[in-house]
Design a protein around this motif. Structure first.
Motif, PDB file in Angstrom:
ATOM      1  N   SER A 201       0.847  -1.200   0.000  1.00  0.00           N
ATOM      2  CA  SER A 201       0.000   0.000   0.000  1.00  0.00           C
ATOM      3  C   SER A 201       0.878   1.244   0.000  1.00  0.00           C
ATOM      4  N   THR A 202       0.519   2.189  -0.858  1.00  0.00           N
ATOM      5  CA  THR A 202       1.284   3.430  -0.964  1.00  0.00           C
ATOM      6  C   THR A 202       0.343   4.626  -0.959  1.00  0.00           C
ATOM      7  N   GLU A 203       0.871   5.762  -0.587  1.00  0.00           N
ATOM      8  CA  GLU A 203       0.110   7.003  -0.662  1.00  0.00           C
ATOM      9  C   GLU A 203       0.105   7.498  -2.103  1.00  0.00           C
ATOM     10  N   LEU A 204      -0.974   8.081  -2.508  1.00  0.00           N
ATOM     11  CA  LEU A 204      -1.073   8.612  -3.859  1.00  0.00           C
ATOM     12  C   LEU A 204      -0.384   9.964  -3.952  1.00  0.00           C
ATOM     13  N   ASP A 205       0.504  10.095  -4.922  1.00  0.00           N
ATOM     14  CA  ASP A 205       1.125  11.389  -5.192  1.00  0.00           C
ATOM     15  C   ASP A 205       0.064  12.296  -5.828  1.00  0.00           C
ATOM     16  N   ALA A 206      -0.203  13.428  -5.215  1.00  0.00           N
ATOM     17  CA  ALA A 206      -1.294  14.302  -5.640  1.00  0.00           C
ATOM     18  C   ALA A 206      -1.145  14.756  -7.084  1.00  0.00           C
TER      19      ALA A 206
ATOM     20  N   PRO B 209     -14.535  12.219 -12.421  1.00  0.00           N
ATOM     21  CA  PRO B 209     -14.206  12.222 -10.991  1.00  0.00           C
ATOM     22  C   PRO B 209     -13.108  13.235 -10.687  1.00  0.00           C
ATOM     23  N   THR B 210     -13.082  13.693  -9.472  1.00  0.00           N
ATOM     24  CA  THR B 210     -12.091  14.702  -9.071  1.00  0.00           C
ATOM     25  C   THR B 210     -11.068  14.157  -8.085  1.00  0.00           C
ATOM     26  N   ALA B 211     -11.189  12.886  -7.731  1.00  0.00           N
ATOM     27  CA  ALA B 211     -10.245  12.275  -6.790  1.00  0.00           C
ATOM     28  C   ALA B 211     -10.198  10.780  -7.035  1.00  0.00           C
ATOM     29  N   LEU B 212      -9.109  10.152  -6.589  1.00  0.00           N
ATOM     30  CA  LEU B 212      -8.939   8.709  -6.692  1.00  0.00           C
ATOM     31  C   LEU B 212      -8.881   8.111  -5.285  1.00  0.00           C
ATOM     32  N   SER B 213      -9.553   6.988  -5.116  1.00  0.00           N
ATOM     33  CA  SER B 213      -9.612   6.354  -3.795  1.00  0.00           C
ATOM     34  C   SER B 213      -8.866   5.027  -3.799  1.00  0.00           C
ATOM     35  N   CYS B 214      -8.374   4.640  -2.631  1.00  0.00           N
ATOM     36  CA  CYS B 214      -7.728   3.331  -2.451  1.00  0.00           C
ATOM     37  C   CYS B 214      -8.827   2.324  -2.150  1.00  0.00           C
ATOM     38  N   ILE B 215      -9.354   1.693  -3.185  1.00  0.00           N
ATOM     39  CA  ILE B 215     -10.560   0.888  -3.027  1.00  0.00           C
ATOM     40  C   ILE B 215     -10.308  -0.508  -2.464  1.00  0.00           C
ATOM     41  N   TYR B 216      -9.066  -1.011  -2.563  1.00  0.00           N
ATOM     42  CA  TYR B 216      -8.784  -2.357  -2.063  1.00  0.00           C
ATOM     43  C   TYR B 216      -7.652  -2.332  -1.042  1.00  0.00           C
ATOM     44  N   PRO B 217      -7.915  -2.729   0.197  1.00  0.00           N
ATOM     45  CA  PRO B 217      -6.823  -2.844   1.161  1.00  0.00           C
ATOM     46  C   PRO B 217      -5.977  -4.078   0.859  1.00  0.00           C
TER      47      PRO B 217
ATOM     48  N   PRO C 224      -1.040   6.110 -11.977  1.00  0.00           N
ATOM     49  CA  PRO C 224      -0.971   6.073 -10.508  1.00  0.00           C
ATOM     50  C   PRO C 224      -0.907   4.628 -10.009  1.00  0.00           C
ATOM     51  N   PRO C 225      -0.472   4.426  -8.776  1.00  0.00           N
ATOM     52  CA  PRO C 225      -0.329   3.059  -8.262  1.00  0.00           C
ATOM     53  C   PRO C 225      -1.672   2.360  -8.060  1.00  0.00           C
ATOM     54  N   TYR C 226      -1.607   1.043  -8.054  1.00  0.00           N
ATOM     55  CA  TYR C 226      -2.748   0.196  -7.717  1.00  0.00           C
ATOM     56  C   TYR C 226      -3.100   0.416  -6.241  1.00  0.00           C
ATOM     57  N   PRO C 227      -4.390   0.471  -5.868  1.00  0.00           N
ATOM     58  CA  PRO C 227      -5.574   0.368  -6.715  1.00  0.00           C
ATOM     59  C   PRO C 227      -6.226   1.706  -7.033  1.00  0.00           C
ATOM     60  N   TYR C 228      -5.517   2.820  -6.865  1.00  0.00           N
ATOM     61  CA  TYR C 228      -6.106   4.128  -7.150  1.00  0.00           C
ATOM     62  C   TYR C 228      -6.579   4.218  -8.598  1.00  0.00           C
ATOM     63  N   THR C 229      -5.749   3.737  -9.517  1.00  0.00           N
ATOM     64  CA  THR C 229      -6.116   3.780 -10.925  1.00  0.00           C
ATOM     65  C   THR C 229      -7.369   2.951 -11.192  1.00  0.00           C
TER      66      THR C 229
END
Length: 348
Positions: A73-78, A100-108, A292-297
């Motif tokens: 798990s990584t933080e999303l670079d804005a 959409p205006t933001a990306l979420s970390c949908i899968y832990p 962007p990193p998984y799973p934000y994309t």
């Protein structure tokens, strides 16, 4: 102890644990036909995972595997996230919706906490497998202490040796032909090795039982892997068309209509093989920004597919499939397993 003794299956055919596609019904059908059923739980909450495991146990007394994701798990670079949102905005505009205006970390990740581990220890499935990496050492020890067989996907020899050193019981040799997400966790390089070559490589350098996964659609394909030293084969694409899978009608139909697959990281943020569609032909342009990193994309991809499919357009779907999808047959799970076993005994 052989893999068959370890997992107590009759036929060396494993259902691939495809998140979003496998169901308790499909897992049980594979189990009751003599194979090893599977639940892909990486996209489920712990509560949903518990429900699916209990439902499967109510439908079969046979062993099955459950699968989780072990991504870092990584933080999303804005700035990176905004660049991707900007790049993808025109695709949303086609359907006259606000992007959409933001990306979420949908899968832990299984690594983030022990919530999934607690579910597994409570329900005691026969086996648990992992994709994208290894569990923490203490998690592995807890599973071993509970008598649960552990399996991890490997795409190259370095990963296979790491799996062996960690005390895992079984290596899943995931070749480049496999549909869905690559299980790469040695991020230095994706070696892109074929299933055939992986099995031979692991057989020569590792002591653990090997399950071959990737591009296996019939008994002839399976027999070749077993003859090379695999103890079993894992099949995913071949089972997606079963009525008991969770695949949409559009997905099922596409499997029989589109024989070409390609790998892209644009859908989820990790490389994954699926049927060629707009992601491959329109999104993956030379000017595409860094994904962007998984799973934000994946969050954005799911929203785009939902938007398009609401207008009966499925060109932005994640229709995962392996390279030999053209060999797919319209068969229910038990009939497919019986046919594969019959084909394995026939001369090639």
């Amino acid at each position: 102890m052989t893999l068959q003794e370890l997992l107590q299956f009759k036929h060396p055919i494993f259902l691939a644990p495809m998140a979003g596609v496998t169901t308790p019904q499909l897992a049980a059908e594979v189990c009751n036909a003599g194979g090893l059923g599977a639940l892909g739980l990486g996209a489920s909450t712990p509560a949903q995972a518990l429900q699916q495991i209990l439902a499967t146990q109510a439908l079969t007394d046979a062993p099955f595997q459950v699968n989780f994701f072990c991504h870092q798990s990584t933080e999303l670079d804005a700035a990176q996230g905004q660049a991707w949102l900007d790049y993808m905005a025109p695709f949303f505009s086609r359907y006259h919706v606000t992007p959409p205006t933001a990306l979420s970390c949908i899968y832990p990740s299984f690594l983030d906490n022990d919530d999934y581990l607690k579910v597994v220890l409570e329900t005691r499935p026969k086996a648990v497998s992992f994709h994208f990496g290894l569990p923490h050492p203490q998690q592995i020890q807890a599973l071993k202490a509970a008598g649960i067989v552990t399996m991890v996907s490997a795409t190259n020899l370095i990963e296979a040796k790491a799996i062996e050193a960690a005390g895992i019981d079984v290596i899943i040799a995931q070749g480049i032909e496999a549909g869905g997400h690559r299980g790469v966790f040695n991020q230095a390089v994706d070696s892109a090795i074929t299933t055939k070559d992986l099995v031979q490589l692991f057989k020569a350098h590792c002591q653990l039982p090997i399950v071959a996964a990737g591009g296996i659609m019939n008994g002839q394909h399976a027999a070749k892997m077993l003859n090379l030293g695999a103890s079993a084969v894992q099949m995913g694409t071949a089972f997606i068309q079963c009525k008991s899978s969770n695949a949409s009608l559009a997905y099922r139909e596409a499997l029989f209509q589109q024989p070409i697959t390609q790998i892209t990281s644009s859908i989820s943020g990790r490389p994954a093989r699926g049927l060629v569609n707009h992601w491959h032909t329109q999104v993956d342009q030379p000017e595409r920004p860094t994904v962007p990193p998984y799973p934000y994309t994946y969050d954005l991809a799911k929203q785009l597919h939902q938007t398009a499919s609401a207008q009966d357009e499925h060109h932005f779907a994640a229709f995962w499939a392996g390279t030999r999808v053209a060999h797919i047959r319209a068969l229910e799970a038990a009939d497919l397993i019986n046919l594969v076993m019959l084909e394995m005994k026939m001369p090639s």
